[in-house]
Design a protein around this motif. Structure first.
Motif, PDB file in Angstrom:
ATOM      1  N   LEU B  16       0.823  -1.207   0.000  1.00  0.00           N
ATOM      2  CA  LEU B  16       0.000   0.000   0.000  1.00  0.00           C
ATOM      3  C   LEU B  16       0.863   1.265   0.000  1.00  0.00           C
ATOM      4  O   LEU B  16       0.353   2.370   0.166  1.00  0.00           O
ATOM      5  N   ASN B  17       2.170   1.082  -0.198  1.00  0.00           N
ATOM      6  CA  ASN B  17       3.097   2.216  -0.304  1.00  0.00           C
ATOM      7  C   ASN B  17       2.968   3.205   0.852  1.00  0.00           C
ATOM      8  O   ASN B  17       2.790   4.408   0.644  1.00  0.00           O
ATOM      9  N   LEU B  18       3.028   2.667   2.064  1.00  0.00           N
ATOM     10  CA  LEU B  18       2.935   3.539   3.241  1.00  0.00           C
ATOM     11  C   LEU B  18       4.331   4.047   3.594  1.00  0.00           C
ATOM     12  O   LEU B  18       5.059   3.430   4.366  1.00  0.00           O
ATOM     13  N   GLU B  19       4.669   5.144   3.001  1.00  0.00           N
ATOM     14  CA  GLU B  19       5.978   5.728   3.214  1.00  0.00           C
ATOM     15  C   GLU B  19       6.118   6.191   4.666  1.00  0.00           C
ATOM     16  O   GLU B  19       5.167   6.684   5.269  1.00  0.00           O
ATOM     17  N   ASP B  20       7.298   6.043   5.216  1.00  0.00           N
ATOM     18  CA  ASP B  20       7.575   6.514   6.573  1.00  0.00           C
ATOM     19  C   ASP B  20       6.769   5.804   7.656  1.00  0.00           C
ATOM     20  O   ASP B  20       6.563   6.345   8.744  1.00  0.00           O
TER      21      ASP B  20
END
Lengths: 205, 85
Positions: B16-20
């Protein structure tokens, strides 16, 4: 009215460099686009968590637009800035990813998060959501950068009071080849809005 | 079960591309939608695909996801009880 229109500001993203009005604001050292655009996003302190969910084309368009619009005194409620963007490769980069996920019947798992970006104009929505633009927007596919079309369309919108400003340009992404050139047209500014100037700025960097 | 929960957290972050966001920052009972991780409707569809692809669980009604994706703990319990691979 036509003669009073100006290009207030412009941005470029290409060859690992982000520039605004011809001044470099970020230069990356990674040739890989996802790494480059992530570094640029962090360097420019763009705060928008959904950025990392976007496809490559939307990241490119979003950041090119953000570098210009962050200097505008925008309303938090609504802004009457039209968007006219264009490119050559449409959403081909993401289309290929989607195709890859559905070409094998044994491993048929299309990703909804990829599929939603299989249209080039989705990047207009991303820009509009961030900056509260409820105005006209269009995305065109051309063989090459078409200054005349952008010029005529922007003039038409502004002359007919369909928008207060128009953000125009070219955002093209295919595989690891990318290029963005956006410019903001309005009554204020020092650069005259005509096709010669648009082409000059496009070829500037 | 603990291993499955860690695996799910890592997959959620990556897919889900949860950056940071790190695995350590997601508690087992954290809400995945709303005020928790702030996932959206496309993320929910992505999780449905993940259940099918990685665990062989096919949801016939997407609305089932609302309950199953409440938290990592609930997801892990459901996967543990229904997985076919």
């Amino acid at each position: 009215m036509t003669n009073k229109l100006h290009i207030k500001s412009y941005s470029h993203i290409k060859r690992q460099t982000v520039s605004v009005n011809g001044n470099v604001v970020f230069k990356g050292d990674d040739a890989d686009f996802p790494n480059f655009i992530k570094s640029a996003y962090k360097h420019l302190k763009t705060s928008y968590s959904k950025f990392f969910k976007m496809d490559n084309l939307s990241k490119l368009a979003f950041l090119a637009a953000d570098t210009l619009l962050m200097h505008e005194s925008l309303s938090e409620e609504e802004n009457n800035i039209a968007l006219i963007l264009s490119n050559k490769a449409s959403s081909l980069d993401t289309d290929r990813k989607h195709q890859k996920s559905i070409e094998n019947q044994e491993e048929y798992f299309p990703s909804p998060a990829v599929f939603v970006y299989t249209l080039p104009n989705i990047c207009l929505g991303e820009i509009s959501i961030k900056h509260k633009l409820y105005s006209e927007n269009s995305f065109f596919i051309f063989d090459r950068f078409n200054a005349e079309h952008l010029y005529l369309y922007a003039n038409n919108l502004l002359q007919n009071n369909k928008a207060e400003k128009v953000l125009c340009g070219w955002v093209d992404f295919d595989e690891n080849s990318y290029e963005a050139f956006l410019y903001l047209v309005e009554s204020k500014g020092e650069i005259v809005h005509n096709t010669e100037e648009i082409n000059r700025l496009y070829n500037l960097l | 079960m603990s291993e499955l929960k860690e695996e799910l957290k890592a997959k959620i972050i990556e897919q889900l591309n949860l950056e940071d966001v790190s695995v350590e920052e997601i508690a087992d009972d954290d809400a995945l939608f709303g005020d928790g991780l702030g996932l959206d409707s496309i993320d929910a569809l992505e999780l449905i695909v993940m259940l099918d692809k990685d665990y062989g669980i096919r949801l016939s009604d997407p609305k089932e996801g609302r309950k199953i994706f409440e938290s990592v703990q609930v997801m892990a319990d459901y996967i543990d009880a229904n997985r076919t691979k």
